[in-house]
Design a protein around this motif. Structure first.
Motif, PDB file in Angstrom:
ATOM      1  N   LEU A  91       0.829  -1.213   0.000  1.00 49.38           N
ATOM      2  CA  LEU A  91       0.000   0.000   0.000  1.00 49.38           C
ATOM      3  C   LEU A  91       0.855   1.250   0.000  1.00 49.38           C
ATOM      4  O   LEU A  91       1.664   1.463   0.901  1.00 49.38           O
ATOM      5  CB  LEU A  91      -0.923   0.011   1.223  1.00 49.38           C
ATOM      6  CG  LEU A  91      -1.710   1.313   1.469  1.00 49.38           C
ATOM      7  CD1 LEU A  91      -2.551   1.689   0.259  1.00 49.38           C
ATOM      8  CD2 LEU A  91      -2.587   1.187   2.703  1.00 49.38           C
ATOM      9  N   ASN A  92       0.693   2.071  -1.022  1.00 48.38           N
ATOM     10  CA  ASN A  92       1.276   3.402  -1.051  1.00 48.38           C
ATOM     11  C   ASN A  92       0.290   4.339  -0.367  1.00 48.38           C
ATOM     12  O   ASN A  92      -0.838   4.510  -0.851  1.00 48.38           O
ATOM     13  CB  ASN A  92       1.524   3.839  -2.494  1.00 48.38           C
ATOM     14  CG  ASN A  92       2.181   5.196  -2.601  1.00 48.38           C
ATOM     15  OD1 ASN A  92       2.043   6.038  -1.715  1.00 48.38           O
ATOM     16  ND2 ASN A  92       2.896   5.419  -3.686  1.00 48.38           N
ATOM     17  N   PRO A  93       0.667   4.952   0.766  1.00 51.42           N
ATOM     18  CA  PRO A  93      -0.291   5.811   1.477  1.00 51.42           C
ATOM     19  C   PRO A  93      -0.880   6.918   0.610  1.00 51.42           C
ATOM     20  O   PRO A  93      -1.999   7.364   0.856  1.00 51.42           O
ATOM     21  CB  PRO A  93       0.546   6.387   2.624  1.00 51.42           C
ATOM     22  CG  PRO A  93       1.620   5.385   2.845  1.00 51.42           C
ATOM     23  CD  PRO A  93       1.946   4.842   1.479  1.00 51.42           C
ATOM     24  N   GLY A  94      -0.146   7.358  -0.400  1.00 51.97           N
ATOM     25  CA  GLY A  94      -0.650   8.411  -1.270  1.00 51.97           C
ATOM     26  C   GLY A  94      -1.715   7.944  -2.230  1.00 51.97           C
ATOM     27  O   GLY A  94      -2.332   8.753  -2.919  1.00 51.97           O
ATOM     28  N   ALA A  95      -1.966   6.613  -2.281  1.00 51.78           N
ATOM     29  CA  ALA A  95      -2.980   6.083  -3.185  1.00 51.78           C
ATOM     30  C   ALA A  95      -4.323   5.887  -2.509  1.00 51.78           C
ATOM     31  O   ALA A  95      -5.352   5.882  -3.177  1.00 51.78           O
ATOM     32  CB  ALA A  95      -2.506   4.744  -3.784  1.00 51.78           C
ATOM     33  N   PHE A  96      -4.341   5.733  -1.185  1.00 52.22           N
ATOM     34  CA  PHE A  96      -5.608   5.561  -0.489  1.00 52.22           C
ATOM     35  C   PHE A  96      -6.366   6.890  -0.512  1.00 52.22           C
ATOM     36  O   PHE A  96      -5.814   7.931  -0.158  1.00 52.22           O
ATOM     37  CB  PHE A  96      -5.360   5.117   0.954  1.00 52.22           C
ATOM     38  CG  PHE A  96      -6.602   4.647   1.654  1.00 52.22           C
ATOM     39  CD1 PHE A  96      -6.909   3.305   1.699  1.00 52.22           C
ATOM     40  CD2 PHE A  96      -7.454   5.551   2.256  1.00 52.22           C
ATOM     41  CE1 PHE A  96      -8.059   2.860   2.353  1.00 52.22           C
ATOM     42  CE2 PHE A  96      -8.607   5.128   2.899  1.00 52.22           C
ATOM     43  CZ  PHE A  96      -8.914   3.771   2.946  1.00 52.22           C
ATOM     44  N   PRO A  97      -7.650   6.885  -0.913  1.00 52.91           N
ATOM     45  CA  PRO A  97      -8.377   8.157  -1.083  1.00 52.91           C
ATOM     46  C   PRO A  97      -8.419   8.998   0.189  1.00 52.91           C
ATOM     47  O   PRO A  97      -8.692   8.492   1.280  1.00 52.91           O
ATOM     48  CB  PRO A  97      -9.790   7.701  -1.479  1.00 52.91           C
ATOM     49  CG  PRO A  97      -9.596   6.346  -2.070  1.00 52.91           C
ATOM     50  CD  PRO A  97      -8.476   5.730  -1.292  1.00 52.91           C
ATOM     51  N   VAL A  98      -8.139  10.277   0.046  1.00 50.53           N
ATOM     52  CA  VAL A  98      -8.252  11.249   1.116  1.00 50.53           C
ATOM     53  C   VAL A  98      -8.797  12.538   0.488  1.00 50.53           C
ATOM     54  O   VAL A  98      -8.357  12.912  -0.597  1.00 50.53           O
ATOM     55  CB  VAL A  98      -6.881  11.493   1.800  1.00 50.53           C
ATOM     56  CG1 VAL A  98      -5.843  12.016   0.824  1.00 50.53           C
ATOM     57  CG2 VAL A  98      -7.011  12.415   2.997  1.00 50.53           C
ATOM     58  N   PRO A  99      -9.815  13.179   1.075  1.00 51.28           N
ATOM     59  CA  PRO A  99     -10.434  12.922   2.373  1.00 51.28           C
ATOM     60  C   PRO A  99     -11.171  11.594   2.413  1.00 51.28           C
ATOM     61  O   PRO A  99     -11.543  11.035   1.390  1.00 51.28           O
ATOM     62  CB  PRO A  99     -11.400  14.100   2.533  1.00 51.28           C
ATOM     63  CG  PRO A  99     -11.720  14.499   1.121  1.00 51.28           C
ATOM     64  CD  PRO A  99     -10.459  14.293   0.349  1.00 51.28           C
ATOM     65  N   TRP A 100     -11.418  11.108   3.663  1.00 51.95           N
ATOM     66  CA  TRP A 100     -12.083   9.834   3.883  1.00 51.95           C
ATOM     67  C   TRP A 100     -12.939   9.970   5.134  1.00 51.95           C
ATOM     68  O   TRP A 100     -13.257  11.095   5.554  1.00 51.95           O
ATOM     69  CB  TRP A 100     -11.030   8.730   3.996  1.00 51.95           C
ATOM     70  CG  TRP A 100     -11.562   7.324   3.901  1.00 51.95           C
ATOM     71  CD1 TRP A 100     -11.552   6.374   4.881  1.00 51.95           C
ATOM     72  CD2 TRP A 100     -12.172   6.706   2.758  1.00 51.95           C
ATOM     73  NE1 TRP A 100     -12.114   5.211   4.417  1.00 51.95           N
ATOM     74  CE2 TRP A 100     -12.506   5.380   3.109  1.00 51.95           C
ATOM     75  CE3 TRP A 100     -12.490   7.153   1.472  1.00 51.95           C
ATOM     76  CZ2 TRP A 100     -13.130   4.493   2.246  1.00 51.95           C
ATOM     77  CZ3 TRP A 100     -13.109   6.270   0.593  1.00 51.95           C
ATOM     78  CH2 TRP A 100     -13.419   4.954   0.971  1.00 51.95           C
ATOM     79  N   SER A 101     -13.298   8.861   5.725  1.00 45.34           N
ATOM     80  CA  SER A 101     -14.149   8.881   6.916  1.00 45.34           C
ATOM     81  C   SER A 101     -13.529   9.735   8.016  1.00 45.34           C
ATOM     82  O   SER A 101     -12.358   9.572   8.347  1.00 45.34           O
ATOM     83  CB  SER A 101     -14.348   7.451   7.416  1.00 45.34           C
ATOM     84  OG  SER A 101     -15.108   7.424   8.595  1.00 45.34           O
ATOM     85  N   GLY A 102     -14.327  10.654   8.569  1.00 48.51           N
ATOM     86  CA  GLY A 102     -13.860  11.525   9.643  1.00 48.51           C
ATOM     87  C   GLY A 102     -13.280  12.842   9.191  1.00 48.51           C
ATOM     88  O   GLY A 102     -12.923  13.675  10.035  1.00 48.51           O
ATOM     89  N   SER A 103     -13.179  13.075   7.895  1.00 46.59           N
ATOM     90  CA  SER A 103     -12.625  14.334   7.399  1.00 46.59           C
ATOM     91  C   SER A 103     -13.609  15.483   7.608  1.00 46.59           C
ATOM     92  O   SER A 103     -14.832  15.274   7.600  1.00 46.59           O
ATOM     93  CB  SER A 103     -12.283  14.213   5.917  1.00 46.59           C
ATOM     94  OG  SER A 103     -11.242  13.281   5.711  1.00 46.59           O
ATOM     95  N   PRO A 104     -13.107  16.706   7.777  1.00 45.61           N
ATOM     96  CA  PRO A 104     -13.995  17.862   7.963  1.00 45.61           C
ATOM     97  C   PRO A 104     -14.887  18.086   6.746  1.00 45.61           C
ATOM     98  O   PRO A 104     -14.512  17.772   5.609  1.00 45.61           O
ATOM     99  CB  PRO A 104     -13.015  19.025   8.143  1.00 45.61           C
ATOM    100  CG  PRO A 104     -11.717  18.389   8.547  1.00 45.61           C
ATOM    101  CD  PRO A 104     -11.687  17.058   7.876  1.00 45.61           C
ATOM    102  N   ASN A 105     -16.070  18.616   6.986  1.00 45.14           N
ATOM    103  CA  ASN A 105     -17.021  18.986   5.922  1.00 45.14           C
ATOM    104  C   ASN A 105     -17.367  17.806   5.015  1.00 45.14           C
ATOM    105  O   ASN A 105     -17.673  17.993   3.837  1.00 45.14           O
ATOM    106  CB  ASN A 105     -16.451  20.132   5.067  1.00 45.14           C
ATOM    107  CG  ASN A 105     -16.099  21.343   5.887  1.00 45.14           C
ATOM    108  OD1 ASN A 105     -16.883  21.787   6.722  1.00 45.14           O
ATOM    109  ND2 ASN A 105     -14.905  21.878   5.683  1.00 45.14           N
ATOM    110  N   THR A 106     -17.309  16.599   5.577  1.00 40.72           N
ATOM    111  CA  THR A 106     -17.507  15.391   4.777  1.00 40.72           C
ATOM    112  C   THR A 106     -18.483  14.447   5.476  1.00 40.72           C
ATOM    113  O   THR A 106     -18.323  14.144   6.659  1.00 40.72           O
ATOM    114  CB  THR A 106     -16.174  14.666   4.547  1.00 40.72           C
ATOM    115  OG1 THR A 106     -15.267  15.549   3.874  1.00 40.72           O
ATOM    116  CG2 THR A 106     -16.369  13.432   3.701  1.00 40.72           C
TER     117      THR A 106
END
Length: 504
Positions: free
Chosen positions: A55-70
């Motif tokens: 897993l490349n951390p830069g590939a996992f979608p962000v924002p994700w669960s718990g992100s502001p305004n989301t």
């Protein structure tokens, strides 16, 4: 007569088919240019964190669960059967709806056709009706509330399961608002991971793909850059570091929390967190305590079970020597990252970008603050010919805003020496004067009150004003004075070297 009737019948059938095709096509939006629905921007990604080793951390979608305004409509799966050694994990497609309008947007339904015409293909319709509040985002993932079967029910890479031959037909996402469906085409195959069930066809290969606007070209990973790369500041003052988070298609990612940390130096341990804006930028300002060099890094936590997605490291030199205060950064977020360095009095400045021109500039800038009258002179020694209009020279600029007023004289590989200015914030750029010339060349810009002028020299000692270059610019106060380089193309970086740099 019979043949004539047959021909008429054939023509009518063809017309009917064309009419039906037009009707269907009018509600299908296959391209990135049409990836929004009147104030709704649609992005797709793939989220997997269970295969940690790949897993490349830069590939996992962000924002994700718990992100502001989301608002997150999804849940992880639990247990060793789907997650291996992890207590819970994600492994499925994802859709992000960004409401850029000023009104809440009710959604009747969202469905995904993931190769339903093939054996093993599926149509996913999991989330029911919901609302995307104004200025906020909704993320659709597997196992949403009220539809959680305890396993991943949005495995878009596995429909059909075990497929190892790329499927050419892309998935589609149909969004129904007010009873009217609009179908968007995932033409770059994000949801179906390039048309292959990668996990089944490879050895423990992680399938994560960073957000990308539906139909947009790009790469699997996002980018997180921190700038300025190098800064010099007086002891006891403040410095601001800016992080830029971009998705796989090069667009800014909003609503992601960025953590800044001074990892070493006199201010080691200082840190702070800020949420990215609509351009994907977040800034951190801190105050120095002593002389020496700080190292600063920015990070974003993506999948909660892996390490953070980290930026490049930047350095901040805290000094008592007022002659050393230089900063450098890309202006206007050019596609390719620029750089600057100094060695034995020679500056090497590399910059990409569309141009120093129009209403928004893209280039690399190295600067000092200019509080009162003065300017900068330098010899442009070399210049990479990325374009006949690539530009390298000296500049006076009101701020680092890409649309800020400025005054500059630059040399080009094939268009001579040009004096340019932008008289007001967000205004267009004018060619003030021009003359023949190429590197190496001495260039100078100066201001006296509101009068700005440019000169050239054969030896760096005796300066000759460029005819017609004197202009009046209204903004006064502290400006920035420095060296500017743009490649005049988004696909290349132009490198220029500067000697005899002086800020009289």
């Amino acid at each position: 007569m019979f043949r004539f009737l047959i021909r008429v019948h054939i023509v009518l059938v063809i017309c009917l088919v064309l009419a039906l095709t037009f009707t269907v096509a009018s509600n299908v939006r296959p391209s990135h240019a049409s990836s929004g629905i009147s104030g709704l921007s649609v992005s797709v990604g793939y989220a997997e964190d269970k295969h940690q080793s790949s897993l490349n951390p830069g590939a996992f979608p962000v924002p994700w669960s718990g992100s502001p305004n989301t608002i997150f409509l999804g849940n992880p799966v639990f247990g060793s059967s789907p997650c291996g050694t992890l207590p819970h994990c994600y492994d499925g497609g994802a859709i992000r709806l960004d409401n850029t309008s000023s009104s809440d947007m009710p959604i009747d339904s969202v469905s995904v056709d993931d190769h339903s015409a093939l054996p093993g293909g599926k149509v996913f319709n999991l989330w029911g009706s919901f609302k995307v509040p104004a200025g906020m985002s909704v993320i659709l993932a597997g196992n949403p509330p009220n539809n959680d079967p305890s396993y991943d029910n949005f495995d878009t890479s596995g429909a059909p399961k075990g497929n190892c031959t790329p499927i050419i037909v892309p998935p589609t996402v149909t969004i129904t608002i007010g009873g009217i469906p609009t179908t968007l085409v995932d033409s770059t195959h994000v949801l179906d991971t390039n048309g292959v069930d990668t996990e089944s066809c490879s050895v423990q290969q992680n399938e994560s793909i960073q957000w990308r606007q539906i139909g947009a070209p790009g790469v699997k990973t996002g980018t997180l850059t921190l700038s300025p790369a190098k800064t010099t500041q007086l002891v006891g003052q403040q410095v601001t570091e800016t992080a830029t988070l971009l998705d796989g298609g090069g667009n800014g990612l909003a609503n992601a929390t960025v953590t800044f940390t001074v990892t070493s130096g006199p201010n080691a341990g200082q840190s702070g967190s800020t949420v990215t804006d609509n351009t994907g930028q977040a800034s951190f300002t801190y105050t120095d305590t002593a002389a020496d060099t700080d190292i600063v890094v920015a990070s974003v936590t993506t999948a909660y079970t892996v390490g953070p997605f980290q930026s490049n490291q930047t350095s901040v030199l805290w000094t008592n020597d007022t002659t050393q205060i230089w900063s450098g950064a890309d202006i206007g977020n050019p596609a390719l990252v620029g750089s600057d360095s100094q060695n034995n009095g020679i500056w090497t400045v590399a910059g990409s970008g569309t141009d120093i021109g129009g209403t928004v500039d893209q280039f690399h800038f190295v600067w000092q603050s200019l509080v009162s009258d003065g300017g900068i002179s330098a010899q442009v020694l070399t210049q990479t010919n990325t374009n006949s209009r690539a530009r390298a020279g000296v500049m006076l600029r009101q701020s680092t805003d890409p649309s800020a007023p400025f005054y500059t004289v630059v040399v080009t590989p094939g268009n001579g020496i040009v004096v340019l200015d932008r008289k007001k914030q967000g205004g267009g750029v004018s060619t003030v004067a021009s003359l023949a010339g190429t590197v190496p060349v001495y260039l100078q810009v100066q201001r006296a009150g509101t009068t700005y002028s440019a000169s050239t020299s054969n030896d760096g000692v005796t300066w000759t004003p460029i005819s017609g270059s004197s202009v009046t610019l209204g903004p006064t106060g502290t400006w920035l004075v420095g060296m500017a380089v743009t490649s005049h193309t988004t696909s290349k970086v132009s490198t220029a070297t500067f000697g005899a740099v002086s800020t009289p």
